[in-house]
Design a protein around this motif. Structure first.
Motif, PDB file in Angstrom:
ATOM      1  N   GLU A 173       1.189   3.583   1.875  1.00  0.00           N
ATOM      2  CA  GLU A 173       1.287   4.236   3.114  1.00  0.00           C
ATOM      3  C   GLU A 173       2.293   3.038   3.565  1.00  0.00           C
ATOM      4  OE1 GLU A 173      -2.306   2.761   2.692  1.00  0.00           O
ATOM      5  OE2 GLU A 173      -2.752   4.862   2.701  1.00  0.00           O
ATOM      6  N   GLU A 174       2.584   2.302   3.367  1.00  0.00           N
ATOM      7  CA  GLU A 174       4.098   1.273   3.590  1.00  0.00           C
ATOM      8  C   GLU A 174       4.836   1.746   2.609  1.00  0.00           C
ATOM      9  OE1 GLU A 174       3.644  -3.533   2.900  1.00  0.00           O
ATOM     10  OE2 GLU A 174       1.270  -3.028   3.844  1.00  0.00           O
ATOM     11  N   SER A 223       0.616  -1.165   0.070  1.00  0.00           N
ATOM     12  CA  SER A 223       0.143   0.524   0.076  1.00  0.00           C
ATOM     13  C   SER A 223       1.055   1.363  -0.049  1.00  0.00           C
ATOM     14  CB  SER A 223      -1.374   0.003   1.286  1.00  0.00           C
ATOM     15  OG  SER A 223      -0.223   0.202   2.114  1.00  0.00           O
ATOM     16  N   ASP A 229       5.842   4.894   2.230  1.00  0.00           N
ATOM     17  CA  ASP A 229       6.187   5.847   2.751  1.00  0.00           C
ATOM     18  C   ASP A 229       6.487   6.203   3.696  1.00  0.00           C
ATOM     19  OD1 ASP A 229       4.769   7.976   0.307  1.00  0.00           O
ATOM     20  OD2 ASP A 229       3.396   7.777   1.248  1.00  0.00           O
ATOM     21  N   ALA A 230       6.367   4.562   4.616  1.00  0.00           N
ATOM     22  CA  ALA A 230       6.846   4.903   6.134  1.00  0.00           C
ATOM     23  C   ALA A 230       8.237   3.658   5.927  1.00  0.00           C
ATOM     24  CB  ALA A 230       6.132   3.687   6.742  1.00  0.00           C
TER      25      ALA A 230
END
Length: 165
Positions: free
Chosen positions: A21-22, A19, A24-25
């Motif tokens: 978000e993953e 995803s 970006d993290a």
């Protein structure tokens, strides 16, 4: 061999996607890790520069062992005798004493300098030769003039002696 070859996976296997978000993290974590490494590297470089000022050149072997291994390189030890390790040479380590082949341009430049220098030397010699010839000619003229004065003086002295008698 089947039509698709070994390109694709099994038909029924489910695909997984990361995803955003993953992603970006992961990118944030990687940036933080790089910042920490740079800070540590700067501190290590400062320490090494101080050590190099005080120590001899035995630090080269330490530099080779401390490089970061990429990919699977850290997991597998590779001992390939044909693989040349990249070692950067320092300007002070380069040997300048050994005989070195000159390039064509360098040879031509040296030859041009030699011929220019030879021409200048010949011009200087010609000037010196001319000055010496002028000095010799002037000296000869002075000698002849002095001799003529002596002859004239002797002749007038001889006339005075003749007239007195």
């Amino acid at each position: 061999m089947p039509k698709g070859g070994k390109k694709g996976g099994h038909k029924g296997r489910m695909r997984t996607y990361t995803s955003p978000e993953e992603i970006d993290a992961q990118m944030k974590a990687e940036k933080e890790r790089k910042k920490n490494e740079e800070e540590e590297g700067a501190a290590v470089n400062d320490n090494q520069s101080e050590d190099k000022l005080t120590a001899s050149g035995s630090e080269d072997s330490d530099d080779e062992g401390s490089h970061k291994k990429k990919g699977v390189e850290g997991l597998i030890e590779i001992e390939n005798p044909n693989r040349a390790a990249q070692k950067s040479k320092k300007v002070t380590d380069i040997e300048l004493e050994g005989p070195r082949q000159l390039s064509r341009r360098e040879r031509e430049e040296i030859e041009k300098q030699k011929t220019d220098q030879a021409k200048a030397d010949l011009a200087r010699l010609a000037i010196i030769r001319k000055q010496r010839e002028d000095a010799a000619r002037k000296k000869e003229e002075e000698r002849k003039a002095k001799e003529a004065v002596q002859v004239a003086a002797a002749a007038t002295k001889g006339l005075h002696t003749l007239s007195l008698k």
